[in-house]
Enzyme design. Structure first.
Site, PDB file in Angstrom:
ATOM      1  N   CYS A 162       0.804  -1.225   0.000  1.00  0.00           N
ATOM      2  CA  CYS A 162       0.000   0.000   0.000  1.00  0.00           C
ATOM      3  C   CYS A 162       0.836   1.274   0.000  1.00  0.00           C
ATOM      4  CB  CYS A 162      -0.946  -0.008   1.192  1.00  0.00           C
ATOM      5  SG  CYS A 162      -1.967  -1.494   1.235  1.00  0.00           S
ATOM      6  N   GLU A 313      -0.073   5.286  13.187  1.00  0.00           N
ATOM      7  CA  GLU A 313       0.252   6.485  12.411  1.00  0.00           C
ATOM      8  C   GLU A 313       0.184   7.735  13.288  1.00  0.00           C
ATOM      9  OE1 GLU A 313      -0.790   8.694   8.173  1.00  0.00           O
ATOM     10  OE2 GLU A 313      -2.219   7.230   8.993  1.00  0.00           O
ATOM     11  N   LYS A 334      -9.501   7.939   2.705  1.00  0.00           N
ATOM     12  CA  LYS A 334      -9.979   6.566   2.509  1.00  0.00           C
ATOM     13  C   LYS A 334     -11.392   6.385   3.053  1.00  0.00           C
ATOM     14  CE  LYS A 334      -5.518   4.135   2.391  1.00  0.00           C
ATOM     15  NZ  LYS A 334      -4.607   5.274   2.641  1.00  0.00           N
ATOM     16  N   HIS A 339      -9.893   1.782   0.331  1.00  0.00           N
ATOM     17  CA  HIS A 339      -8.440   1.614   0.256  1.00  0.00           C
ATOM     18  C   HIS A 339      -8.064   1.021  -1.093  1.00  0.00           C
ATOM     19  CE1 HIS A 339      -4.391   1.060   1.182  1.00  0.00           C
ATOM     20  NE2 HIS A 339      -4.454   0.369   2.303  1.00  0.00           N
TER      21      HIS A 339
END
Length: 411
Positions: A162, A313, A334, A339
């Site tokens: 990703c 994150e 997202k 995604h």
């Protein structure tokens, strides 16, 4: 001597729009691209997840029939986005030897691969299409764009889960700085809404199970988040040196300041909860561009809507920005698009560019009760970013511990 690198064209086909402009407009309007899957195989295979963020516009409605037949869906999306970006940039007159493609995917031609396997088992080897390998190979989407636009300075494909398309954008910056090209088409595509990836992601408890409420299933930072929504599509950006862009009178959306790539070396799927390598990627991307951390006004976060990933994150962001993080407008797009895996970084970079171009941070939808462990300033309705010099970053993190960050400045 460091060159200025700029964005002059954008293109996309996404779950919320058939073009870049339509996708941006839908994002600002707070639309969701998640919808119930209508395929017979959903019930036949008793899939535990019955929805996804499918492309809003069918590739068959855009491409020629022979293109659809000879390209995997991942390449179809790539060609649509690449052509739009190229036209949006004014179809630059550039020698083929000075035009490159930096593309990406996370999975590649999974539809072609699995359909061919079914054909082999059910009908025998003679019925397997001769174009099967060119259609399934991960470099197929980039090759489709490169052949369409006659790019001969190199067609490179990144496969970093990703983080792929953000890494491709970083590579485009590096290749322009190295003088290997004057113009690069950079981006990524994915078309993995197939029963096998759905079943596999569901098996690892990565997907949301809100089958009755797909539009509100992707909910980054929300206490009720339970996984990501699988999406598909592509986004492309035309990147070139400022000197080349100005010489041809091109419109400039934003400046690409550079980026950074790091790795966790922690776990094949889980992010490092401390976020140290992700933080290093953000810090390197910003400081490597000669900017200050306190100059950053906006972050397009990776924010997949998974319980563990969103917190990791946040930890990385806090590690980098400290108290300044409370003054940064954070968006998790997202929530709208789902995604896009290997295409996620590209569509999110495009949204970051548009945020700087229009000086408006797009909203994060579906946030009804923010997780107190993630005290970010999350944008929930379109927000003006103000005047002056604006800097923003776009984060992407992927299975395998891949981290990629791109930094941008308003033009």
């Amino acid at each position: 001597m460091t060159k200025k690198i700029v964005i002059t064209g954008i293109g996309a086909t996404s779950p919320i729009g058939g073009t870049a402009r339509d996708s941006w407009k839908a994002l600002l309007a707070g639309e969701s691209g998640a919808r119930t899957l209508e395929h017979d195989w959903v019930a036949e295979l008793a899939l535990p997840v019955t929805f996804a963020a499918t492309a809003k516009q069918s590739a068959a409605d855009v491409l020629e029939r022979h293109e659809v037949k000879r390209l995997d869906p991942s390449s179809q999306f790539a060609l649509i986005a690449g052509r739009e970006a190229w036209a949006d940039a004014g179809s630059p007159e550039v020698a083929p030897e000075r035009l490159a493609v930096d593309w990406s995917t996370g999975i590649g031609g999974v539809w072609t691969l699995l359909d061919a396997w079914d054909t082999l088992r059910e009908r025998g080897p003679r019925r397997v299409l001769p174009m099967t390998v060119p259609m399934l190979m991960p470099n197929g989407p980039g090759a489709a764009i490169g052949m369409d636009l006659h790019a001969r300075a190199g067609i490179r494909t990144v496969v970093s889960a990703c983080a792929s398309s953000t890494e491709a954008l970083v590579n485009a910056y590096d290749h322009l700085q190295a003088g290997l090209a004057d113009v690069v088409i950079a981006g990524g595509s994915e078309a993995a809404i197939h029963p096998l990836p759905i079943a596999a992601f569901a098996s690892m408890q990565a997907l949301s199970r809100r089958n009755d409420e797909p539009a509100i299933a992707s909910r980054p930072y929300d206490l009720g988040r339970d996984g990501f929504v699988l999406g598909e599509g592509a986004a492309a950006l035309v990147v070139e040196t400022e000197e080349h862009a100005k010489a041809r009178g091109a419109r400039i959306y934003a400046e690409l300041l550079g980026g950074a790539v790091t790795s966790d070396a922690y776990h094949i799927t889980a992010p490092d909860p401390e976020g140290s390598a992700a933080a290093r990627a953000m810090k390197t991307a910003i400081e490597g561009a000669g900017a200050s951390l306190t100059d950053v006004a906006h972050v397009n976060a990776h924010a997949t809507s998974t319980p563990v990933g969103d917190i990791a994150e946040y930890n990385a962001l806090r590690r980098v920005f400290g108290d300044h993080l409370d003054r940064i407008a954070v968006t998790a797009t997202k929530a709208s698009t789902g995604h896009l895996l290997g295409g996620a970084g590209a569509i999110e970079a495009l949204f970051t560019v548009m945020a700087l171009h229009e000086r408006t941070a797009p909203p994060t939808i579906n946030l009804t009760e923010q997780d107190p462990e993630i005290p970010l300033d999350v944008v929930t309705s379109p927000r003006a970013l103000g005047d002056g010099d604006l800097i923003a970053i776009s984060n992407s993190f992927g299975f395998g511990g891949h981290n990629a960050v791109a930094a941008f400045r308003s033009a």
